[in-house]
Every structure is written in C-alpha cells, then in structure tokens.
Design a protein around this motif. Sequence first.
Motif, short mmCIF file in Angstrom:
data_model
loop_
_atom_site.label_atom_id
_atom_site.label_comp_id
_atom_site.label_asym_id
_atom_site.label_seq_id
_atom_site.Cartn_x
_atom_site.Cartn_y
_atom_site.Cartn_z
N ARG A 188 0.84 -1.20 0.00
CA ARG A 188 0.00 0.00 0.00
C ARG A 188 0.88 1.25 0.00
N GLN A 189 0.51 2.20 -0.83
CA GLN A 189 1.27 3.44 -0.91
C GLN A 189 1.18 4.17 0.42
N GLY A 190 2.35 4.55 0.94
CA GLY A 190 2.39 5.27 2.20
C GLY A 190 2.27 4.41 3.43
N CYS A 191 2.16 3.11 3.25
CA CYS A 191 2.02 2.20 4.40
C CYS A 191 3.33 2.16 5.18
N SER A 238 5.62 -0.93 4.62
CA SER A 238 6.28 -1.20 3.34
C SER A 238 7.80 -1.32 3.47
#
Length: 86
Positions: free
Chosen positions: A37-40, A43
Amino acid sequence: MGNQFLNGIKAIYEKQYAKIKINGMLTEEFEIQKGTRQGCPLSPLIFIFTLEILLRSIRKEENLKGIKIEKQEIKVRAFADDVICI
C-alpha cells in the motif's frame, strides 16, 4: 516471525480493492494483486525482510561465485535499498 505478526500483515494486504479516477469518473472496483500500500509504514519493513531472505539465499548458494578479498568471498552487498551483485 510469529504467526500473529504474519496474520496481521496478511490482514492488511489481502483482498485490496481500488478504483481509479479518470476524467472525473471512477472506474469499476478491481482487486490489487501485487505490491504494498502506498504510504504504508510497513512497506519498508516488508522490503527489508524480503531482501534479507534473498541476500541470505545468495550468500549460502555454493554455485554462485563472488570475488575474494583476502579470505572473504563477497557475492552481494546491500545498504538501505541499494544492492550490488558481484
């Protein structure tokens, strides 16, 4: 890693869905099958875990040859998100 931790990551990343806005209109919902997920905040941690497993496999593989510096054979080097395969 403990099962609770792995189950937590699976719960976050399984069955992700998204819509895309094109010219002001939303597309139909579709399942995201790969990626994080973007910005997770997890990550980078997932990247590090995955990279570490790969690096250990490369270092243990006897058929892969690196270079020898003094008595140490170097096959791969990694720092942060930079990787060098020799």
